[in-house]
Design a protein around this motif. Structure first.
Motif, short mmCIF file in Angstrom:
data_model
loop_
_atom_site.label_atom_id
_atom_site.label_comp_id
_atom_site.label_asym_id
_atom_site.label_seq_id
_atom_site.Cartn_x
_atom_site.Cartn_y
_atom_site.Cartn_z
N GLY A 40 -24.17 -95.39 39.41
CA GLY A 40 -24.48 -96.57 39.20
C GLY A 40 -26.05 -96.47 38.61
O GLY A 40 -26.22 -97.15 37.96
N SER A 41 -26.75 -95.61 38.77
CA SER A 41 -28.15 -95.28 38.16
C SER A 41 -28.35 -93.75 38.05
O SER A 41 -27.98 -92.91 38.84
CB SER A 41 -29.30 -95.74 39.33
OG SER A 41 -29.51 -95.14 40.19
N PRO A 42 -29.25 -93.58 36.99
CA PRO A 42 -29.47 -92.14 37.00
C PRO A 42 -30.37 -91.56 37.98
O PRO A 42 -30.16 -90.22 38.33
CB PRO A 42 -30.53 -92.17 35.57
CG PRO A 42 -30.33 -93.45 34.98
CD PRO A 42 -29.95 -94.59 36.24
N GLU A 43 -30.88 -92.36 38.72
CA GLU A 43 -31.85 -91.74 40.04
C GLU A 43 -30.78 -91.62 41.09
O GLU A 43 -30.98 -90.19 41.46
CB GLU A 43 -32.70 -92.91 40.37
CG GLU A 43 -33.81 -93.14 39.58
CD GLU A 43 -33.49 -94.24 38.32
OE1 GLU A 43 -34.26 -94.34 37.30
OE2 GLU A 43 -32.46 -94.90 38.47
N ALA A 44 -29.92 -92.26 41.44
CA ALA A 44 -28.74 -92.07 42.21
C ALA A 44 -27.96 -90.66 41.86
O ALA A 44 -27.66 -89.71 42.65
CB ALA A 44 -27.89 -93.07 42.50
N ALA A 45 -27.69 -90.55 40.57
CA ALA A 45 -26.85 -89.31 40.00
C ALA A 45 -27.67 -88.09 40.24
O ALA A 45 -27.09 -87.07 40.79
CB ALA A 45 -26.58 -89.62 38.44
N ALA A 46 -29.06 -88.24 39.87
CA ALA A 46 -29.81 -87.01 40.15
C ALA A 46 -30.15 -86.61 41.59
O ALA A 46 -29.89 -85.39 41.96
CB ALA A 46 -31.20 -87.14 39.36
N TYR A 47 -30.18 -87.71 42.30
CA TYR A 47 -30.44 -87.31 43.90
C TYR A 47 -29.06 -86.92 44.44
O TYR A 47 -29.28 -85.75 45.23
CB TYR A 47 -30.74 -88.63 44.50
CG TYR A 47 -30.99 -88.65 45.89
CD1 TYR A 47 -31.87 -87.79 46.62
CD2 TYR A 47 -29.98 -88.92 46.86
CE1 TYR A 47 -31.90 -87.51 48.08
CE2 TYR A 47 -30.02 -88.88 48.33
CZ TYR A 47 -30.81 -88.25 49.05
OH TYR A 47 -31.10 -87.99 50.14
N MET A 48 -28.12 -87.33 44.13
CA MET A 48 -26.81 -87.06 44.96
C MET A 48 -26.14 -85.81 44.39
O MET A 48 -25.38 -85.25 44.99
CB MET A 48 -25.87 -88.11 44.63
CG MET A 48 -26.29 -89.39 45.44
SD MET A 48 -26.36 -89.21 47.30
CE MET A 48 -24.67 -88.79 47.83
N LEU A 49 -26.56 -85.27 43.03
CA LEU A 49 -25.93 -84.03 42.90
C LEU A 49 -26.17 -82.88 43.62
O LEU A 49 -25.02 -82.33 44.20
CB LEU A 49 -26.83 -83.56 41.33
CG LEU A 49 -26.15 -82.62 40.46
CD1 LEU A 49 -24.72 -82.96 40.25
CD2 LEU A 49 -26.93 -82.53 39.24
N ASP A 50 -27.16 -82.41 44.09
CA ASP A 50 -27.59 -81.57 45.19
C ASP A 50 -26.79 -81.79 46.63
O ASP A 50 -26.20 -80.80 47.21
CB ASP A 50 -29.08 -81.14 45.45
CG ASP A 50 -29.76 -80.69 44.21
OD1 ASP A 50 -28.76 -79.91 43.39
OD2 ASP A 50 -31.08 -80.66 44.22
N VAL A 51 -26.87 -83.12 46.97
CA VAL A 51 -26.03 -83.50 48.21
C VAL A 51 -24.74 -83.10 47.95
O VAL A 51 -23.89 -82.72 49.00
CB VAL A 51 -26.50 -84.99 48.47
CG1 VAL A 51 -25.62 -85.44 49.71
CG2 VAL A 51 -27.91 -85.18 48.65
N TYR A 52 -23.78 -83.74 46.96
CA TYR A 52 -22.37 -83.56 46.62
C TYR A 52 -22.27 -82.03 46.71
O TYR A 52 -21.32 -81.63 47.35
CB TYR A 52 -21.97 -84.19 45.70
CG TYR A 52 -22.08 -85.69 45.80
CD1 TYR A 52 -21.56 -86.35 46.80
CD2 TYR A 52 -22.15 -86.55 44.59
CE1 TYR A 52 -21.17 -87.47 46.89
CE2 TYR A 52 -22.14 -87.85 44.90
CZ TYR A 52 -21.82 -88.38 45.93
OH TYR A 52 -21.65 -89.69 46.13
N ILE A 53 -23.01 -81.20 45.88
CA ILE A 53 -22.61 -79.90 45.90
C ILE A 53 -22.89 -79.02 47.25
O ILE A 53 -21.92 -78.33 47.70
CB ILE A 53 -23.55 -79.24 44.72
CG1 ILE A 53 -23.13 -79.65 43.38
CG2 ILE A 53 -23.53 -77.72 44.89
CD1 ILE A 53 -24.22 -79.11 42.44
N GLY A 54 -23.93 -79.55 47.93
CA GLY A 54 -23.96 -78.94 49.55
C GLY A 54 -22.91 -79.28 50.15
O GLY A 54 -22.43 -78.51 51.04
#
Length: 133
Positions: A40-54
């Motif tokens: 939904g937003s570039p900021e969310a995508a950037a933030y969630m990337l590490d979260v999802y991989i973890g």
């Protein structure tokens, strides 16, 4: 002034992607455009990337343990959660590896070390690919 909107985000990442993929000689481990749209937003995508991989890495450890302990119910639940994250990230190889494991659990077939390694390798590729950004 240029607004940092989704199109700019996509264009910047696409340019980065094209530049870095050549030097890495790495196929796309997930579809960045679909992932960004899903967030939904570039900021969310950037933030969630590490979260999802973890989360995928942690869940993969739980999956391996569940398979060793022959806890098929837990293994199936964990595989589905990894698959859900892979769907959000548009990480096809991770999704496919999970589908194979879920299919084997559903048909009471043995999940092999090779199956688990395929999933681990796919998750690791996603992590390596994400480091580019």
């Amino acid at each position: 002034d240029q607004m940092f909107g989704f199109e700019t985000f996509t264009q910047n990442y696409t340019e980065l992607l094209e530049e870095n993929l050549e030097s890495l000689d790495l196929d796309a481990a997930f579809d960045l455009n679909i992932y960004a749209k899903n967030q939904g937003s570039p900021e969310a995508a950037a933030y969630m990337l590490d979260v999802y991989i973890g989360e995928m890495k942690s869940l993969n450890e739980v999956l391996s343990k569940s398979i060793k302990e022959q806890n098929s119910k837990k293994a199936k639940t964990v595989s589905k959660e990894i698959q859900r994250i892979a769907t959000i990230m548009a990480a096809i190889d991770v999704k496919d590896a999970c589908q194979i494991i879920i299919g084997k659990i559903n048909t009471n077939k043995k999940v092999t070390i090779k199956d688990l390694k395929s999933l681990s390798d796919a998750i690791e590729l996603v992590a390596e690919f994400a480091e580019v950004f």
